[in-house]
Write a protein that holds these residues in place. Structure first.
Motif, PDB file in Angstrom:
ATOM      1  N   LYS A  32      33.754 103.225  85.063  1.00  0.00           N
ATOM      2  CA  LYS A  32      33.695 104.448  84.114  1.00  0.00           C
ATOM      3  C   LYS A  32      32.375 105.028  84.551  1.00  0.00           C
ATOM      4  N   VAL A  33      32.191 106.164  84.781  1.00  0.00           N
ATOM      5  CA  VAL A  33      31.308 107.189  85.298  1.00  0.00           C
ATOM      6  C   VAL A  33      30.946 108.241  84.134  1.00  0.00           C
ATOM      7  N   PRO A  34      29.948 108.299  83.485  1.00  0.00           N
ATOM      8  CA  PRO A  34      29.673 109.324  82.474  1.00  0.00           C
ATOM      9  C   PRO A  34      29.271 110.836  83.248  1.00  0.00           C
ATOM     10  N   THR A  35      30.246 111.755  82.939  1.00  0.00           N
ATOM     11  CA  THR A  35      29.980 113.036  83.673  1.00  0.00           C
ATOM     12  C   THR A  35      28.632 113.643  83.032  1.00  0.00           C
ATOM     13  N   GLY A  58      28.881 114.564  79.537  1.00  0.00           N
ATOM     14  CA  GLY A  58      29.184 113.283  78.901  1.00  0.00           C
ATOM     15  C   GLY A  58      27.927 112.727  78.094  1.00  0.00           C
ATOM     16  N   ASN A  59      26.846 112.869  78.969  1.00  0.00           N
ATOM     17  CA  ASN A  59      25.528 112.482  78.292  1.00  0.00           C
ATOM     18  C   ASN A  59      25.505 112.812  76.777  1.00  0.00           C
ATOM     19  N   ASP A  64      31.851 112.260  77.463  1.00  0.00           N
ATOM     20  CA  ASP A  64      32.855 112.258  78.259  1.00  0.00           C
ATOM     21  C   ASP A  64      32.623 111.426  79.437  1.00  0.00           C
ATOM     22  N   TYR A  65      33.624 111.021  79.998  1.00  0.00           N
ATOM     23  CA  TYR A  65      33.344 110.098  81.377  1.00  0.00           C
ATOM     24  C   TYR A  65      34.464 110.495  82.249  1.00  0.00           C
ATOM     25  N   THR A  66      34.331 110.226  83.560  1.00  0.00           N
ATOM     26  CA  THR A  66      35.515 110.125  84.440  1.00  0.00           C
ATOM     27  C   THR A  66      35.638 108.689  84.946  1.00  0.00           C
TER      28      THR A  66
END
Length: 197
Positions: free
Chosen positions: A145-148, A151-152, A156-158
């Motif tokens: 999981k990588v926060p966009t 997303g901070n 949200d994340y990708t």
């Protein structure tokens, strides 16, 4: 142009990590006759339970991704569907699966709608997050999981993930991959060979 670069880098990292993972798996494999991965209990897009047995009764093309994926996943699913159609009767034995790496967002209905918009040949697979994680681990699939940037603020994340299609024979044994961006002729030849056994 700046937005396209991170997506390209994510795809490149996923392909490289996937290739390294498969090389590691081959080095440690007990033999070519062993089915790939461990037993699992997940849910298919028809709402029915699905287990590793689905990968062991016919040749399978298995792709791991997620429905919020901006380009790699929809492109891969669209191409896979097209390749299978091009094979015609020769490819009828091959079953195709799309396993989510993001079960928190990809429930059965979401997967059903997403996959159904692309193909009637591909079966979506999801399940409880811990069960999906266990399956990914046993199939040596990289997913993170990588926060966009947004997303901070809103969470949200990708997802970074292995971007290759796994090819399994009728006994569930690993027989290779189709890489993201593979030439269509090469991909079709691999699927034809898989179908022929």
């Amino acid at each position: 142009m700046r937005k396209a670069l991170p997506v390209f880098l994510i795809a490149l990292v996923a392909v490289v990590v996937g290739a390294l993972t498969f090389n590691l798996w081959r080095d440690r494999s007990k033999g070519d006759d062993a089915p790939f991965g461990e037993p699992f209990q997940l849910v298919a897009t028809n709402g029915q339970p699905i287990t590793e047995a689905a990968f062991r009764s016919h040749p399978s093309a298995v792709f791991f991704g997620f429905t919020h994926c901006p380009d790699v996943c929809p492109t891969t699913l669209f191409e896979l569907d097209g390749w299978l159609k091009q094979l015609g009767p020769e490819g009828e034995a091959v079953r195709a699966y799309f396993v989510t790496v993001d079960p928190q967002r990809d429930d059965v209905e979401t997967m059903k709608s997403y996959v159904g918009n692309v193909s009637d040949r591909i079966i979506g697979i999801t399940g409880e997050p811990d069960k999906v994680a266990a399956m990914l681990k046993s199939y040596h699939v990289y997913a993170r999981k990588v926060p966009t940037k947004e997303g901070n603020e809103n969470g949200d994340y990708t997802m970074d993930h292995t971007a290759s299609i796994f090819l399994l024979d009728a006994k569930g044994r690993f027989r290779g991959t189709i890489a993201y961006g593979e030439k269509p002729d090469t991909a079709i030849a691999k699927l034809k060979k898989l179908a022929e056994g």
